[in-house]
Write a protein that holds these residues in place. Structure first.
Motif, PDB file in Angstrom:
ATOM      1  N   PHE A  87       0.832  -1.196   0.000  1.00  0.00           N
ATOM      2  CA  PHE A  87       0.000   0.000   0.000  1.00  0.00           C
ATOM      3  C   PHE A  87       0.868   1.248   0.000  1.00  0.00           C
ATOM      4  O   PHE A  87       1.859   1.308   0.727  1.00  0.00           O
ATOM      5  N   PRO A  88       0.491   2.255  -0.803  1.00  0.00           N
ATOM      6  CA  PRO A  88       1.244   3.502  -0.754  1.00  0.00           C
ATOM      7  C   PRO A  88       1.069   4.154   0.614  1.00  0.00           C
ATOM      8  O   PRO A  88      -0.036   4.151   1.176  1.00  0.00           O
ATOM      9  N   GLU A  89       2.139   4.657   1.162  1.00  0.00           N
ATOM     10  CA  GLU A  89       2.082   5.276   2.487  1.00  0.00           C
ATOM     11  C   GLU A  89       3.208   6.303   2.566  1.00  0.00           C
ATOM     12  O   GLU A  89       4.375   5.946   2.395  1.00  0.00           O
ATOM     13  N   ALA A  90       2.844   7.556   2.844  1.00  0.00           N
ATOM     14  CA  ALA A  90       3.845   8.624   2.857  1.00  0.00           C
ATOM     15  C   ALA A  90       4.882   8.394   3.942  1.00  0.00           C
ATOM     16  O   ALA A  90       4.595   7.806   4.981  1.00  0.00           O
ATOM     17  N   LEU A  92       8.530  10.505   5.804  1.00  0.00           N
ATOM     18  CA  LEU A  92       8.944  11.869   6.138  1.00  0.00           C
ATOM     19  C   LEU A  92       9.886  12.371   5.053  1.00  0.00           C
ATOM     20  O   LEU A  92      10.504  11.585   4.344  1.00  0.00           O
ATOM     21  N   ILE A  96      14.708  14.817   7.708  1.00  0.00           N
ATOM     22  CA  ILE A  96      13.944  15.086   8.941  1.00  0.00           C
ATOM     23  C   ILE A  96      13.978  13.879   9.865  1.00  0.00           C
ATOM     24  O   ILE A  96      14.144  13.991  11.077  1.00  0.00           O
ATOM     25  N   GLY A  97      13.809  12.686   9.287  1.00  0.00           N
ATOM     26  CA  GLY A  97      13.781  11.484  10.108  1.00  0.00           C
ATOM     27  C   GLY A  97      13.162  10.335   9.332  1.00  0.00           C
ATOM     28  O   GLY A  97      13.057  10.395   8.097  1.00  0.00           O
ATOM     29  N   HIS A  98      12.749   9.289  10.054  1.00  0.00           N
ATOM     30  CA  HIS A  98      12.249   8.091   9.391  1.00  0.00           C
ATOM     31  C   HIS A  98      10.922   7.656  10.005  1.00  0.00           C
ATOM     32  O   HIS A  98      10.822   7.494  11.218  1.00  0.00           O
ATOM     33  N   ALA A  99       9.915   7.439   9.181  1.00  0.00           N
ATOM     34  CA  ALA A  99       8.614   6.984   9.677  1.00  0.00           C
ATOM     35  C   ALA A  99       7.741   6.608   8.488  1.00  0.00           C
ATOM     36  O   ALA A  99       8.059   6.931   7.342  1.00  0.00           O
ATOM     37  N   GLY A 100       6.632   5.925   8.776  1.00  0.00           N
ATOM     38  CA  GLY A 100       5.670   5.608   7.734  1.00  0.00           C
ATOM     39  C   GLY A 100       6.278   4.772   6.627  1.00  0.00           C
ATOM     40  O   GLY A 100       6.976   3.797   6.877  1.00  0.00           O
ATOM     41  N   GLY A 104      11.696   3.720   9.769  1.00  0.00           N
ATOM     42  CA  GLY A 104      10.883   3.446  10.957  1.00  0.00           C
ATOM     43  C   GLY A 104      10.530   1.977  10.937  1.00  0.00           C
ATOM     44  O   GLY A 104       9.892   1.497  10.003  1.00  0.00           O
ATOM     45  N   ILE A 105      10.981   1.245  11.963  1.00  0.00           N
ATOM     46  CA  ILE A 105      10.752  -0.205  11.965  1.00  0.00           C
ATOM     47  C   ILE A 105       9.269  -0.535  12.119  1.00  0.00           C
ATOM     48  O   ILE A 105       8.555   0.143  12.853  1.00  0.00           O
ATOM     49  N   VAL A 106       8.824  -1.569  11.433  1.00  0.00           N
ATOM     50  CA  VAL A 106       7.507  -2.181  11.655  1.00  0.00           C
ATOM     51  C   VAL A 106       7.782  -3.619  12.066  1.00  0.00           C
ATOM     52  O   VAL A 106       8.494  -4.338  11.366  1.00  0.00           O
ATOM     53  N   TYR A 132      10.514  -5.175   9.474  1.00  0.00           N
ATOM     54  CA  TYR A 132      11.166  -4.600   8.298  1.00  0.00           C
ATOM     55  C   TYR A 132      11.168  -3.081   8.413  1.00  0.00           C
ATOM     56  O   TYR A 132      10.421  -2.514   9.224  1.00  0.00           O
ATOM     57  N   VAL A 139       4.073   0.398   2.317  1.00  0.00           N
ATOM     58  CA  VAL A 139       4.111  -0.573   3.411  1.00  0.00           C
ATOM     59  C   VAL A 139       3.340  -1.811   2.950  1.00  0.00           C
ATOM     60  O   VAL A 139       2.559  -1.761   2.003  1.00  0.00           O
TER      61      VAL A 139
END
Lengths: 435, 435
Positions: A87-90, A92, A96-100, A104-106, A132, A139
Motif C-alpha cells: 500500500f502507498p504510504e507517505a 517523512l 527530517i527522520g524516518h517513519a511511515g 521506521g521499523i515495523v 522490516y 508498506v
C-alpha cells in the motif's frame, strides 16, 4: 495442487483468503495421497500393529492429509502474497527522520507457527518475530508477514534455513530498507529408551533461537538490531543467545544421536523415503538422507513392550490416530489399604512407561495405568493424565495453547468427592510446554 | 456454499480437513459477497471517506470476505464432524470405577476462538475449555471438541448461547454421560468519545466467564463440577465467578449503553442490516434489532476529527484495510531543546487521540503523531506505537498472540543509537491483551 490450478490458487493468496487446508480439498484421490497411505500402512505393520484394527483404520489417510497439509508451502508462491498487498504510504521528508512508508521499523511479534523438522520428520514449534524497515513510500499489509512466514514453515525445514528463507523472500518481495527475522524454536526431545532410562534429568524440549537479517539488518552488529532487540524486550523476549551461524553450527535435532544406534527396518525406511518423495521433496537431498532412518527409530520406540522396565519421569506416547507424539505427566493417587504394601514411585513410573510406549489414545492410556496400578494397590486408585498433543498444533486446527486432561477413578474414588478433591489439590500446576 | 455443494462439504468435515476458509474459495462472485461490498461502501461514504482512495479500494472486498469467513459456522453441520470421529474404547467393568470409554472426565483446555458479538458486530476473544464424560464404550477424537466449538463460534453470538450451543451439540453428537463447557470471554470496550474523555480509568476490555452443562453436568452444583474445576485449576484457570444465568443476566456488550445516545445515520444503519441478512441471519431477530445502530455508532467514532480534544490514556483506532479495531499504547520521547517549552502529557494524548480516531494504518498513525509532536517539541522526536489488531485474530490467519510495533524517529533520534536505546529502555513492558 489437488482440484485447483496454480493460477487460481495464487489469486486466492493475493486476495488474502485463508489458506488453511484449501489446497487440499479433493486431494484424497491424488496419487501422492494414496502413495503416502500405502507407506503409512507399512510403518504400522512394522510396529506389529493390525492395520484393520478399528482405531487404526483411518490412520493412514489422516497421516497423509496432515503431512500434505503441513507441507503445503511447497505449493505456494510468496511474491503473489506480498505484491497484492503493498500500500502507498507517505514517509517523512529526507533529512527530517524516518517513519511511515520511508524508514521506521515495523515489527510483528509472537506469530505461532509449526514446521516439520527435516532431520526427523517430527513437528517443531516456532514463535516468530518479523520486522522490516519500509522504503519507497509503501508498506505491506501486516498479516502478509505472517502468511509469508507460514509458506516456508509449511515445508520440511531446518530452523536457520527457515529464518533465512522468510527473510530473503520478504526482502525481495517488499524491497524495503531491510528485513529481520527472529525465531524461537522448540523441538521435542527424543524419548529414546536409553536416555529415558538412564537420564533422570531428561528434558522434554530442545530450545534454540535463530536470526536472519537482510539489507540494513544484514550485519548482525548494526545499530538497527539494537532497536529491534528493544522492541522484542517489551514483550519479555530476549534473544541475545542465538544459534551461531559459523562452522560450529550443528543441526539442533536430537535425533542425530539416535540414528547412530544400530540398524533400522529397511522396509520401513524405504516407506518413509517414499513419503518424503510424495510430499514433493527429494529424499536424496543431503540433509534428508538420514531422515527416514531417524523417523523409523523414533517410531520404533512405540512398538509394544513385553516387559516392565526401569525409571521414567515424564511420559511420552504416540497418538494412534495421527502417528504424532503426545507427552505429559501422570498423577497416580491411591488410598492405602490394610494388608496391601505401598509401592515405590519407580514401579509406578514403570507402569506409565509400559503403557505409554506404544500406539495409544490418552483415554486408553489413563484407563490402563489405573487398572494396572489398582491390581497392585488395592481397588481405590485415581489417575490424572495431563498431556499436550502434537496433533492439536500441527494439523488443520492449529490450537497452539491447548492441552488435554483425562481422569480414571476406581473404587472409593468413584463415589467419594472429598477423596477426589484431596488428591486433585495435591497436584501441582502443570507447566506449559517449553516453560 | 460457494463452489461446493453441501454433501461434499460434509465429507470434508467428517474427514477432518481444516475448514479455515475452504468454504469461501470462489465466493467473490457470490451475490452475498457483492451485497456486503456495496453495504461497506455506504459505510465508508458515511465516514466521509473516498471509496476510491488507494488504501480503501479493496476494503469492501476484504471486509466482505472476513465477515463471511468469520460466520462460516452458519453453513456447517456438527453431527457430521462428531459422528465420523467416534472410536470404540473399552471402559472399566461396572462397579470397579470409571475410565476410558465409560466414565472418567476428558477435558481439552485453552482453545483459542473468536466470535462476532451479535450486539455490536465486533469480534470477541474466547478461551474455551470443553470436557465430557465418555459412555457407551466410545470416545471422540480430541480435535473434534475444538472443531465443534468453532462451528458455533463462527456465527453472530452471545457468549452464554455459544456455551449452551456447544454443550448441547456435543451432548447430542457424542451421547456421553455429560458435557461441560467453560468460556472465558474478552470483549473490547467501546472507545466511545464520552467515556474516553471523562473516564480516565477506562478499561480496554470487558472480561466475563460463562458455563454450560448437560447430563451429569446439568446441575451446576453436582460433584462432577468439582473435578472439572480442579482440572482447570492446574492451568491457573479459576472460574468460580461465572455470569449468572437467571433473570439478572444482562448482555455483557458495552455497546448497549452507547446505542441510547442520539440517532444514527439511517442509510448506514440499513447497510449494516443488509450485511446481517447477507451473512444468513435475520436482522429482525430480537437480539439483532439494535445491532446495526450500535455498529454504526461504533464506526462513527472513527470519522475524521477536525479539532484537538482532551485527555486519553490508551489509543483506539480502526484499520482501514479491514474495518476492524486496533488499540494499544503510544510512547513519545523527545530531546529538550533550548527555547522550546516542554508540553504536557494531556496535549500529547490529544495528539494521539486526534490521529487515532479515524480510519488508519498503524504505520501512518505513527508518522502523523511524530510529525505533529515534532512541530511542537522541536525536531528530535521518537514515537513507538504498540498495538494489537483484531484483523490478526479474526480473519484467516487467526494469530491470537501476535502484536505489532511501529517506530518513527526524527532529528537526532534517527542517527543517535544511544538516544534511541535510552528512550526504549524507559518504556515499560506492554501487557498482553486482557491481562
Amino acid at each position: 495442487m489437488g482440484a485447483f490450478d496454480e493460477g487460481r490458487f495464487n489469486v486466492e493468496l493475493e486476495n488474502g483468503v485463508n489458506l488453511g487446508g484449501c489446497v487440499e480439498l479433493g486431494f484424497e484421490e491424488d496419487p501422492e495421497t494414496v502413495a503416502i497411505e500405502d507407506s503409512v500402512k507399512i510403518l504400522l505393520q512394522g510396529l506389529g500393529e493390525d492395520v484393520n484394527r478399528e482405531g487404526l483404520r483411518k490412520t493412514p489417510l489422516r497421516v497423509a492429509k496432515a503431512l500434505r497439509e503441513g507441507t503445503r508451502g511447497y505449493r505456494q508462491r510468496v511474491n503473489d502474497i506480498v505484491q497484492g498487498a503493498l500500500f502507498p504510504e507517505a514517509g517523512l521528508e529526507t533529512g527530517i527522520g524516518h517513519a511511515g512508508g520511508a524508514g521506521g521499523i515495523v515489527i510483528v511479534r509472537d506469530l505461532d507457527l509449526f514446521s516439520y523438522c527435516e532431520c526427523c520428520l517430527l513437528p517443531f514449534q516456532v514463535k516468530c518475530h518479523v520486522g522490516y524497515v519500509p522504503s519507497g513510500q509503501r508498506v505491506v499489509g501486516l498479516s502478509k508477514l505472517s502468511r509469508v512466514a507460514d509458506v516456508f514453515a509449511k515445508r520440511l525445514q531446518d530452523p536457520q534455513r527457515l529464518a533465512d528463507e522468510v527473510c530473503s523472500a520478504l526482502h525481495s518481495g517488499i524491497k524495503p530498507t531491510g528485513v529481520a527475522v527472529v525465531l524461537q524454536c522448540l523441538h521435542i526431545h527424543f524419548p529414546n529408551f536409553e536416555s529415558a532410562f538412564f537420564d533422570l534429568n531428561h528434558q522434554g524440549w530442545v530450545k534454540m533461537q535463530f536470526t536472519s537479517g537482510a539489507g540494513v539488518f544484514e550485519d548482525d552488529k548494526a545499530d538497527i538490531w539494537g532497536d529491534f532487540r528493544s522492541l522484542l524486550k517489551f514483550r519479555g523476549i530476549n534473544f541475545e543467545k542465538t544459534c551461531p551461524r559459523d562452522s560450529s553450527y550443528k543441526c539442533w535435532c536430537p535425533s542425530q544421536a539416535i540414528s547412530k544406534m544400530g540398524p533400522a527396518n529397511s522396509g520401513m525406511v524405504s516407506a518413509v523415503a517414499s513419503i518424503i518423495r510424495s510430499l514433493g521433496e527429494d529424499p536424496l537431498r543431503n540433509e534428508l538422507l538420514e531422515t527416514p532412518t531417524r523417523f523409523v527409530k523414533w517410531l520404533m520406540n512405540f512398538k509394544k513392550l513385553h516387559s516392565f522396565r526401569a525409571k521414567l519421569v515424564s511420559f511420552w506416547s504416540q497418538c494412534e490416530h495421527h502417528l504424532l507424539p503426545f507427552h505429559g505427566v501422570v498423577h497416580i493417587g491411591y488410598i492405602r489399604t490394610e494388608g496391601v504394601n505401598p509401592i515405590g514411585k519407580s514401579l509406578l513410573q514403570s507402569i506409565v512407561h509400559f503403557h505409554g510406549f506404544k500406539l495409544q489414545v490418552q483415554e486408553r492410556l489413563t484407563r490402563q495405568i489405573a487398572e494396572t496400578a489398582s491390581s497392585l494397590l488395592g481397588g481405590d486408585v485415581m489417575v490424572v493424565v495431563e498431556a499436550n498433543h502434537a496433533c492439536m498444533i500441527s494439523r488443520g486446527i492449529e490450537k497452539f495453547g491447548s492441552n488435554t486432561a483425562t481422569v480414571a477413578v476406581l473404587g472409593r474414588f468413584s463415589t467419594d468427592l472429598a477423596s477426589r478433591e484431596k488428591f486433585m489439590q495435591s497436584i501441582p500446576n502443570f507447566p506449559t510446554a517449553g516453560e
